[in-house]
Design an enzyme around this catalytic site. Structure first.
Site, mmCIF file in Angstrom:
data_model
loop_
_atom_site.group_PDB
_atom_site.id
_atom_site.type_symbol
_atom_site.label_atom_id
_atom_site.label_comp_id
_atom_site.label_asym_id
_atom_site.label_seq_id
_atom_site.Cartn_x
_atom_site.Cartn_y
_atom_site.Cartn_z
ATOM 1 N N SER A 23 0.975 -0.563 -0.159
ATOM 2 C CA SER A 23 -0.322 0.353 -0.152
ATOM 3 C C SER A 23 1.022 1.810 -0.046
ATOM 4 C CB SER A 23 -0.707 -0.068 0.887
ATOM 5 O OG SER A 23 -1.830 1.040 1.354
ATOM 6 N N THR A 24 0.391 2.216 1.050
ATOM 7 C CA THR A 24 1.524 3.575 1.213
ATOM 8 C C THR A 24 2.988 3.287 0.376
ATOM 9 O OG1 THR A 24 -0.081 3.888 2.956
ATOM 10 C CG2 THR A 24 1.797 5.395 2.543
ATOM 11 N N HIS B 223 -2.891 -1.273 -3.345
ATOM 12 C CA HIS B 223 -4.047 -0.262 -3.157
ATOM 13 C C HIS B 223 -3.406 1.270 -4.600
ATOM 14 C CE1 HIS B 223 -4.163 -1.753 0.379
ATOM 15 N NE2 HIS B 223 -4.653 -2.518 0.381
ATOM 16 N N MET C 22 0.271 1.782 5.354
ATOM 17 C CA MET C 22 -0.835 1.350 6.078
ATOM 18 C C MET C 22 -1.932 0.240 6.726
ATOM 19 S SD MET C 22 -1.087 4.278 8.159
ATOM 20 C CE MET C 22 -2.407 5.021 9.170
ATOM 21 N N ASP D 96 -4.109 -4.696 5.922
ATOM 22 C CA ASP D 96 -4.938 -5.497 4.565
ATOM 23 C C ASP D 96 -3.401 -6.871 4.538
ATOM 24 O OD1 ASP D 96 -6.202 -6.508 2.697
ATOM 25 O OD2 ASP D 96 -5.911 -5.186 1.474
#
Lengths: 130, 347, 165
Positions: free
Chosen positions: B164-165, B190, B284, B287
């Site tokens: 993600s991030t 993401h 972050m 998940d």
């Protein structure tokens, strides 16, 4: 919005003159930083977020030409517009500085409006009056 | 806990208002100011010292990338890029991520519902606030290092990567260092729709293997990388001929995400069992942790990125906490770890 | 370069610099070191025994040479006050000297630019020539005087290869 500028000239009298012209120009000038040669200018630029650099050419240690070169080779500094303010009015010199990446060229002596207009032009037409 | 202070930079007054409203109802967030252009933004950044910036990357007067470069040089702070979905906007956004922006949000309007915007923007701002920053922009890699000469790999194995991030850069670093004949790779990052397509295309140019945004029914084979499209889950299934193919489908968000890493990892656990390697990278939230645990329980080998090299140590942290990670390693050693684990998967 | 051409360039350049940078007008100007009505032909400008400030710099390019500017201290103060935006008495001797050097730099750059468009000149840093009593500077060619109302300023320009940097 305020303009933050760096004035690079080995003559304190000339830096003073340019600062005064900017103060009286009607532009909203925020910080007015100074350096007396290219090396000092690069040190100032490392830590200070300025909108434009006004530089002389003929200076000890590092001249304006080398300053332009170093700025152009720097990933961040290359995007800061540089306005050359020099006594040298030879076409060859002007062309050279513009080729090296200067956004404008003002010859000394200059009328205050000339400096103002060239500065605004080198900033892409932003004059702070929205 | 003190609030996360946000400055909104966007040339459109309407968008500034929309974003400010979207952030207004959250107790932990505070919009401290807005700016219509980078010049005003700079003044407000220096004066207000916000924690996070949302930045419209396509503005008149000074382009957003130039501004971002200066920002990361003089006053590094986490940036959420707000970009249109056009070709240029997507390319610019990928450049912005390379320069140090940490999150991306599609410009509000059109298909976006106000509710989605409220949730997405707040989540991205929180993720950005948790990000650790690099002071100087990373120099763009002129040409990625040539991957090591490839040994004959177990072509029936599967590598699954979730992030993600900070993930776009991390994924690029991993993929450019894997050999072109690597077993099939499925990736869930993401990222909003459309950006996922451009992300895949850019990786395709940089990596030795074929990288594409997954379409429903795509076969997974050695030398091929499939990236989950934004807004859809990607599920790995066994195909009739003994290989693998993916299903790309709608469905509820999992861990507030779609695509969800948990969904993908769980499907890999079911379809590939011990023939898989799971990798969880920076991001972050949580998940992917549960899905990775399922993979491990099914016999897969699992790798989590270490805290030091993460932009946000969230998802890997959760995976480690749950005992889902066999191995914790810095990002630059992830490719070697993958190759080493591949060698241990029985043919 | 023709003498006429040089005189013309000196006239235009000096007047322009004085007017735009120091807010000093020029009432009269001519070839030589002093206006004819000043009586005897003194080498140095100014009245009586007032201290004279002189600054010199050398230049090198397509042609090389030396440039000099001399003016009485009172005029240097007036020019300094104009240049620095100060009330007249506030300009110190040091500031006045600094301004004289900057004037020399601007005069010279401006003159050379008018004479030669296509080559690049290198200019040395202008230096103040110490005023020693009785000492006389070697005379230069192409001398021109300017009456500013606040005193007489003279400039001179010699095109001589031996003066090269």
């Amino acid at each position: 919005m305020e303009l933050h500028v760096l004035i690079v000239d080995d003559s304190p009298a000339m830096r003073n003159f340019i600062r005064r012209v900017l103060d009286l120009s009607g532009l909203e000038v925020g910080r007015c930083l100074e350096a007396s040669n290219g090396e000092e200018a690069l040190r100032v630029l490392e830590d200070n977020w300025v909108d434009a650099v006004l530089t002389d050419i003929n200076m000890p240690e590092m001249d304006g030409e080398e300053l332009l070169r170093q700025m152009s080779a720097h990933t961040v500094l290359r995007s800061i517009p540089v306005l050359v303010v020099s006594t040298d009015r030879t076409e060859a010199r002007i062309q050279k500085m513009l080729t090296l990446g200067a956004k404008g060229y003002v010859t000394k002596p200059f009328a205050p409006e000339t400096l103002r207009d060239e500065l605004v032009h080198s900033l892409g037409g932003v004059d702070g009056n929205e | 806990m003190s609030k996360i202070r946000v400055l909104i930079v966007d040339d459109s007054a309407i968008v500034r208002k929309l974003l400010a409203e979207a952030l207004s109802g959250h107790d932990d967030l505070e919009v401290v100011g807005t700016a219509p252009d980078p010049f005003v933004a700079r003044d407000k950044i220096l004066a207000l010292k916000p924690d996070v910036l949302t930045l419209d990357i396509e503005m008149p007067r000074m382009d957003g990338l130039t501004f971002l470069k200066k920002l990361m040089h003089y006053q590094p702070m986490p940036v959420v890029v707000i970009s249109s979905l056009g070709q240029a906007g997507c390319q610019t956004t990928l450049d912005a991520l390379r320069l140090g922006a940490v999150e991306v949000l599609a410009k509000p309007g059109g298909p976006y519902s106000v509710g989605e915007l409220r949730m997405d923007l707040a989540a991205k701002v929180r993720a950005a606030a948790a990000a650790r920053l690099r002071r100087a922009p990373q120099p763009a890699p002129a040409k990625p290092e040539p991957p090591p000469p490839a040994p004959a790999h177990n072509s029936s194995a599967v590598i699954a990567i979730g992030a993600s991030t900070g993930g776009t850069e991390a994924i690029q670093e991993v993929l450019t260092r894997l050999p072109g004949n690597c077993p099939g790779i499925v990736i869930t990052q993401h990222i909003p729709p459309v950006f996922s397509l451009h992300f895949a295309n850019r990786l395709n140019e940089l990596c030795p293997m074929e990288v594409k945004e997954a379409r429903d029914g795509d076969m997974l084979s050695a030398g091929r990388v499939l990236i989950a499209p934004g807004n859809f889950h990607m599920i790995l299934r066994k195909s009739a001929n003994g290989g693998f193919r993916v299903t790309v489908q709608d469905g509820p968000r999992v861990c507030y995400q779609r695509p969800s890493v948990d969904v993908m990892f769980s499907s890999v656990a079911e379809s590939a069992g011990a023939r898989a390697i799971g990798v969880i990278l920076t991001g972050m939230g949580s998940d992917g942790a549960r899905g990775m645990l399922k993979m491990k329980e099914a016999g897969a080998r699992t790798i989590a990125q270490d805290e030091e090299s993460c932009v946000v140590f969230g998802m890997p942290k959760e995976a480690i906490r749950m005992g889902a990670a066999d191995q914790v390693t810095p990002l630059n050693r992830v490719p070697a770890a993958i190759l080493s684990q591949l060698g241990k998967i029985a043919r | 370069m023709e003498t006429n051409e040089i005189q013309q360039a000196l006239a235009t350049a000096v007047e322009e610099v004085l007017e735009t940078m120091c807010f000093l007008g020029v009432d009269g100007s001519g070839e030589g070191s002093a206006p004819p009505q000043a009586g005897d032909a003194r080498e140095s400008p100014g009245e009586g025994d007032e201290e004279i400030l002189t600054s010199e710099l050398r230049f090198e390019g397509h042609t090389s040479g030396i440039f000099r500017v001399s003016l009485p201290l009172s005029l240097a103060h007036a020019a300094g006050a104009g240049f620095l935006g100060l009330d007249e008495p506030a300009a110190t001797d040091a500031q006045a000297a600094e301004v004289v050097c900057e004037l020399a730099n601007m005069f010279c750059g401006s003159v050379l630019g008018r004479l030669e468009h296509s080559t690049i000149f290198r200019l040395s840093h202008p230096e103040l020539v110490p005023a020693e009593p009785g000492a006389r500077l070697a005379p230069l060619d192409n001398i021109r005087w300017f009456d500013t109302g606040e005193g007489i300023l003279t400039v001179s320009l010699s095109l001589q290869p031996e003066y090269a940097l």
